[in-house]
Design an enzyme around this catalytic site. Sequence first.
Site, PDB file in Angstrom:
ATOM      1  N   PRO A   1       0.835   1.184  -5.637  1.00 20.91           N
ATOM      2  CA  PRO A   1      -0.215   0.584  -4.808  1.00 20.91           C
ATOM      3  C   PRO A   1      -1.377   1.558  -4.674  1.00 20.91           C
ATOM      4  CG  PRO A   1       1.577   1.392  -3.434  1.00 20.91           C
ATOM      5  CD  PRO A   1       2.021   1.559  -4.855  1.00 20.91           C
ATOM      6  N   MET A   2      -2.580   1.130  -5.044  1.00 21.85           N
ATOM      7  CA  MET A   2      -3.750   2.005  -4.977  1.00 21.85           C
ATOM      8  C   MET A   2      -4.944   1.218  -4.471  1.00 21.85           C
ATOM      9  SD  MET A   2      -3.472   4.293  -8.486  1.00 21.85           S
ATOM     10  CE  MET A   2      -3.048   2.900  -9.561  1.00 21.85           C
ATOM     11  N   VAL A   3      -5.634   1.777  -3.489  1.00 27.29           N
ATOM     12  CA  VAL A   3      -6.854   1.163  -2.995  1.00 27.29           C
ATOM     13  C   VAL A   3      -7.872   1.135  -4.134  1.00 27.29           C
ATOM     14  CG1 VAL A   3      -8.748   1.381  -1.337  1.00 27.29           C
ATOM     15  CG2 VAL A   3      -6.415   1.953  -0.653  1.00 27.29           C
TER      16      VAL A   3
ATOM     17  N   CYS B   1       1.145   6.371   3.584  1.00 25.10           N
ATOM     18  CA  CYS B   1      -0.274   6.700   3.462  1.00 25.10           C
ATOM     19  C   CYS B   1      -0.673   7.737   4.508  1.00 25.10           C
ATOM     20  CB  CYS B   1      -1.132   5.449   3.628  1.00 25.10           C
ATOM     21  SG  CYS B   1      -2.908   5.787   3.490  1.00 25.10           S
TER      22      CYS B   1
ATOM     23  N   LYS C   1       7.978   2.131   1.203  1.00 24.00           N
ATOM     24  CA  LYS C   1       7.533   3.323   0.472  1.00 24.00           C
ATOM     25  C   LYS C   1       7.296   4.428   1.488  1.00 24.00           C
ATOM     26  CE  LYS C   1       4.303   4.721  -3.194  1.00 24.00           C
ATOM     27  NZ  LYS C   1       3.508   5.841  -2.649  1.00 24.00           N
TER      28      LYS C   1
ATOM     29  N   HIS D   1       7.760   8.839  -2.401  1.00 22.26           N
ATOM     30  CA  HIS D   1       6.650   9.634  -2.925  1.00 22.26           C
ATOM     31  C   HIS D   1       7.022  11.093  -2.692  1.00 22.26           C
ATOM     32  CE1 HIS D   1       2.004  10.308  -3.142  1.00 22.26           C
ATOM     33  NE2 HIS D   1       2.686  11.256  -3.767  1.00 22.26           N
TER      34      HIS D   1
ATOM     35  N   ASN E   1       8.175   8.355  -7.181  1.00 20.86           N
ATOM     36  CA  ASN E   1       6.719   8.366  -7.334  1.00 20.86           C
ATOM     37  C   ASN E   1       6.211   9.781  -7.147  1.00 20.86           C
ATOM     38  OD1 ASN E   1       4.029   7.461  -5.144  1.00 20.86           O
ATOM     39  ND2 ASN E   1       3.935   7.466  -7.357  1.00 20.86           N
TER      40      ASN E   1
ATOM     41  N   ASP F   1       3.354  12.317  -9.724  1.00 19.80           N
ATOM     42  CA  ASP F   1       3.155  13.042 -10.985  1.00 19.80           C
ATOM     43  C   ASP F   1       3.925  12.434 -12.159  1.00 19.80           C
ATOM     44  OD1 ASP F   1       1.489  14.766  -9.657  1.00 19.80           O
ATOM     45  OD2 ASP F   1       2.927  16.407  -9.522  1.00 19.80           O
TER      46      ASP F   1
ATOM     47  N   ALA G   1       0.865   6.185 -10.864  1.00 16.92           N
ATOM     48  CA  ALA G   1      -0.333   5.995 -10.057  1.00 16.92           C
ATOM     49  C   ALA G   1      -1.577   6.486 -10.798  1.00 16.92           C
ATOM     50  CB  ALA G   1      -0.173   6.704  -8.717  1.00 16.92           C
TER      51      ALA G   1
END
Length: 365
Positions: free
Chosen positions: A25-27, A136, A179, A207, A241, A243, A265
């Site tokens: 998930p990325m903005v 986040c 997540k 992450h 998640n 690298d 990502a």
Amino acid sequence: MNSSVKRVPIPKNGVDYRGKVVLAPMVRSGELPSRLLALHYGADLVWGPETIDKSMIGTTKRTNPVSSTIDYTRTPTNSSRTQGPAARESYIYRLHPARESRRLIFQIGTSSPSTAVEAAKLVAPHVAGIDVNAGCPKPFSTSGGMGAALLQKPDHLASILSALVKEVGEVFEIGISVKIRLLETAEKTEALVRKLCGTGITGLTIHCRTTPMRPRERAIRDQLQMITDVCRTEGVACVMNGDVKNRDEALQLMREFGADGAMIASAAEANPSSFRTSEEGGLSAWREVVHEYMKIAVEVDNKWGNTKFTLSQLIPGKLEIYRDVTGSKNYIGVCEALGLEHLCHQAREVDARLGLSTSRDATVV
């Protein structure tokens, strides 16, 4: 496989995260065209960008006859934006049921079980799962008690997941997942993972960074084996998640640490053909990727600002064409700069629908 191994059942309309290499998930980089492009290059599943529950509640849901998308929109509350012909509804979320629905995970930003459930119900019929963002670290998320702030309130986070499992997952027969990030110590991380796995979730993504760590800092994998072991004991799929550069590396890391899946990502943001194995051709040249992206972007009438941002990530910044493309004011300008004559007619139609001027002195939208 040992039949005695515990597994949380995957609902009828859900999807098992095991064996999957997925888009994070990325903005901005997780909008509809980017997700479809990742799927084109072999992503098994795609996460949409974190969407705040309260922004979804009260939206208008429409099926777009031009793009075949389902659009969730709202009218701007700023009175200065609602005056005159320039007034436009804001897109909160868009999905393409035919091209991604059963492979799309909706990630929700929330701090409340009730609002999480209310928002999730709006998209649940059209996605394969709901994922709670509890990682986040950005102030816009943590200041509202969302994202990584939830890591400091394990019981509250568990109550959000339990509510989603019972009131959304069981009703719509889809999976609920979460997540998270690493906590200060392995003991705290383990306790958190065990608690969350007990809520009925089907998947957990870790992450491999702590909350204070920035993306440029190397991912920490010291706790990963422990986390995957806990998830396996509890029957919950564990996705790693941090690298992960490409599918080949993802598969190697999954074997090394016992993870069920891996999430890409930044590498996918720069070149989504990172989802291909070396045997499948590996990374494609930037121009091929950009051409495929533009084809998708005009097909779905993507917001111009998002298209321009994505192109700035896909095209190497040192090239002259980068300046030509990022200086363009509309779709036709980009198509002309890139020599995409076959898309020019379609680009003009999109510009007209989006209200983008095709004059050379057009204002950036």
